[in-house]
Design a protein around this motif. Structure first.
Motif, short mmCIF file in Angstrom:
data_model
loop_
_atom_site.label_atom_id
_atom_site.label_comp_id
_atom_site.label_asym_id
_atom_site.label_seq_id
_atom_site.Cartn_x
_atom_site.Cartn_y
_atom_site.Cartn_z
N UNK A 53 0.85 -1.20 0.00
CA UNK A 53 0.00 0.00 0.00
C UNK A 53 0.88 1.25 0.00
N UNK A 54 1.83 1.32 0.93
CA UNK A 54 2.71 2.49 1.03
C UNK A 54 3.60 2.63 -0.20
N UNK A 55 4.12 1.51 -0.71
CA UNK A 55 4.96 1.55 -1.91
C UNK A 55 4.18 2.05 -3.12
N UNK A 56 2.91 1.64 -3.23
CA UNK A 56 2.08 2.08 -4.36
C UNK A 56 1.87 3.59 -4.33
N UNK A 116 4.99 5.21 -5.46
CA UNK A 116 5.16 5.05 -6.91
C UNK A 116 4.07 5.77 -7.71
N UNK A 117 3.12 6.39 -7.00
CA UNK A 117 1.99 7.10 -7.64
C UNK A 117 1.20 6.15 -8.54
N UNK A 118 0.90 4.96 -7.99
CA UNK A 118 0.26 3.90 -8.76
C UNK A 118 -1.04 3.44 -8.08
N UNK A 119 -2.16 4.02 -8.48
CA UNK A 119 -3.46 3.70 -7.88
C UNK A 119 -3.85 2.25 -8.12
#
Length: 151
Positions: A56-59, A62-65
């Motif tokens: 969740x935090x990595x997404x 990465x600005x990846x919904x």
């Protein structure tokens, strides 16, 4: 009895990332010193963060919904200030509109049976920000429910 600096019982206010009420000059010095210290690594004090919570935090970083939504079970639920967002597609849309572009700082985390509770600082749009408690229920490596509580 009075001290030469600030009257011992007088209240002072120190603003460093928030407002802290201070009741003595000794306490003022301690707060000012503590405020500039780096935060301890939660991984050092609590062990590694659950992989679903880390995804969740990595997404977000990465600005990846889509990746954020993929951290959830297909029928996963986000409870955000009383609103319920259910299912990966709805979570992806919510994340794209309200989370992606923000910056999370993990301040602490507490593993618990069936999940993890995280204390985070969230800066929407990368500026300003606030603290929040995120309670993630996790089953089979996926977030089944995320309850977001803001201070």
């Amino acid at each position: 009895m009075r001290t030469p600096t600030i009257v011992g019982v007088a209240a002072a206010v120190l603003v460093i990332g928030g407002v802290v009420a201070v009741l003595s000059s000794d306490h003022l010095r301690a707060v000012a010193t503590d405020a500039v210290q780096p935060l301890p690594s939660p991984a050092a004090s609590r062990g590694p963060l659950d992989t679903a919570a880390q995804r969740y935090l990595d997404a977000v970083a990465a600005k990846d919904a889509a990746a954020l939504a993929a951290a959830f079970a297909p029928d996963g639920l986000v409870v955000d200030v009383g609103r319920e967002i259910r299912g990966r597609d709805a979570i992806r849309q919510w994340a794209a509109a309200e989370v992606i572009g923000g910056v999370y700082t993990l301040l602490d985390h507490t593993p618990r049976q069936g999940g993890v509770t995280m204390l985070v600082r969230f800066q929407p749009g990368g500026a300003g920000g606030f603290r929040a408690n995120y309670h993630f229920d996790i089953t089979d490596g996926l977030i089944t429910k995320a309850t977001l509580e803001y201070a």
